[in-house]
Design a protein around this motif. Structure first.
Motif, PDB file in Angstrom:
ATOM      1  N   ALA A   1       4.540  -4.578 -10.295  1.00  0.00           N
ATOM      2  CA  ALA A   1       5.303  -4.398  -9.055  1.00  0.00           C
ATOM      3  C   ALA A   1       4.402  -3.890  -7.940  1.00  0.00           C
ATOM      4  N   LEU A   2       3.495  -2.995  -8.260  1.00  0.00           N
ATOM      5  CA  LEU A   2       2.567  -2.473  -7.263  1.00  0.00           C
ATOM      6  C   LEU A   2       1.661  -3.585  -6.755  1.00  0.00           C
ATOM      7  N   LYS A   3       1.192  -4.418  -7.657  1.00  0.00           N
ATOM      8  CA  LYS A   3       0.328  -5.540  -7.269  1.00  0.00           C
ATOM      9  C   LYS A   3       1.081  -6.505  -6.346  1.00  0.00           C
ATOM     10  N   ARG A   4       2.371  -6.783  -6.673  1.00  0.00           N
ATOM     11  CA  ARG A   4       3.179  -7.673  -5.833  1.00  0.00           C
ATOM     12  C   ARG A   4       3.382  -7.092  -4.432  1.00  0.00           C
ATOM     13  N   ASN A   5       3.373  -5.766  -4.325  1.00  0.00           N
ATOM     14  CA  ASN A   5       3.606  -5.091  -3.048  1.00  0.00           C
ATOM     15  C   ASN A   5       2.354  -4.367  -2.558  1.00  0.00           C
ATOM     16  N   GLU A   6       1.217  -4.948  -2.855  1.00  0.00           N
ATOM     17  CA  GLU A   6      -0.064  -4.302  -2.545  1.00  0.00           C
ATOM     18  C   GLU A   6      -0.205  -3.969  -1.060  1.00  0.00           C
ATOM     19  N   SER A   7       0.200  -4.879  -0.178  1.00  0.00           N
ATOM     20  CA  SER A   7       0.039  -4.628   1.263  1.00  0.00           C
ATOM     21  C   SER A   7       0.874  -3.425   1.708  1.00  0.00           C
ATOM     22  N   ALA A   8       2.082  -3.286   1.174  1.00  0.00           N
ATOM     23  CA  ALA A   8       2.913  -2.131   1.522  1.00  0.00           C
ATOM     24  C   ALA A   8       2.283  -0.841   1.000  1.00  0.00           C
ATOM     25  N   PHE A   9       1.717  -0.906  -0.214  1.00  0.00           N
ATOM     26  CA  PHE A   9       1.053   0.279  -0.765  1.00  0.00           C
ATOM     27  C   PHE A   9      -0.124   0.683   0.110  1.00  0.00           C
ATOM     28  N   ARG A  10      -0.943  -0.282   0.489  1.00  0.00           N
ATOM     29  CA  ARG A  10      -2.124   0.028   1.308  1.00  0.00           C
ATOM     30  C   ARG A  10      -1.719   0.608   2.660  1.00  0.00           C
ATOM     31  N   ALA A  11      -0.662   0.082   3.254  1.00  0.00           N
ATOM     32  CA  ALA A  11      -0.191   0.611   4.541  1.00  0.00           C
ATOM     33  C   ALA A  11       0.296   2.054   4.375  1.00  0.00           C
ATOM     34  N   ALA A  12       1.044   2.300   3.309  1.00  0.00           N
ATOM     35  CA  ALA A  12       1.579   3.645   3.061  1.00  0.00           C
ATOM     36  C   ALA A  12       0.489   4.633   2.681  1.00  0.00           C
ATOM     37  N   SER A  13      -0.593   4.152   2.072  1.00  0.00           N
ATOM     38  CA  SER A  13      -1.668   5.050   1.637  1.00  0.00           C
ATOM     39  C   SER A  13      -2.831   5.061   2.609  1.00  0.00           C
ATOM     40  N   ARG A  14      -2.581   4.596   3.828  1.00  0.00           N
ATOM     41  CA  ARG A  14      -3.583   4.604   4.908  1.00  0.00           C
ATOM     42  C   ARG A  14      -4.845   3.833   4.533  1.00  0.00           C
ATOM     43  N   GLY A  15      -4.635   2.634   3.967  1.00  0.00           N
ATOM     44  CA  GLY A  15      -5.755   1.742   3.714  1.00  0.00           C
ATOM     45  C   GLY A  15      -6.591   2.071   2.492  1.00  0.00           C
TER      46      GLY A  15
END
Length: 110
Positions: A46-60
């Protein structure tokens, strides 16, 4: 023909409390680890599928975290000569440095 296998370091774990020495608790421990690993793999997907959202939330953040649980098996001894017990769990010894955040009773050093 004899096959040579490399031996991997492992950890044996024995329950200390008398009421927990019954085999069902050792098998429950192994089963719990298998379920936890299955859930962790679903989380990783699930994290891999939403990688862009994770990166945005974790400041890149450049590293996508993954979660995993070590496989646990149950050993049965022919006698009680090992710490007076007939059963234990066995799991691979983890390499490298890591920090354990809680113990098996939910206690934390933090």
């Amino acid at each position: 023909h004899e096959t040579t296998r490399a031996l991997s370091p492992c950890v044996l774990k024995f329950f200390e409390e008398e009421q927990l020495k019954h085999p069902k608790y050792y098998f429950a421990e192994a089963s719990t680890q298998m379920v936890a690993e299955s859930i962790a793999q679903e989380f990783n997907k699930a994290l891999k599928r939403n990688e862009s959202a994770f990166r945005a939330a974790s400041r890149g953040s450049s590293t996508l975290p993954t979660i995993g649980f070590v496989p646990v098996s149950v050993l049965r001894f022919n006698d009680k000569s090992v710490f007076g017990q007939r059963f234990c769990t066995i799991e691979p010894l983890l390499d490298g440095q890591y920090r354990k955040h809680t113990d098996n009773d939910g206690m934390s050093d933090n």
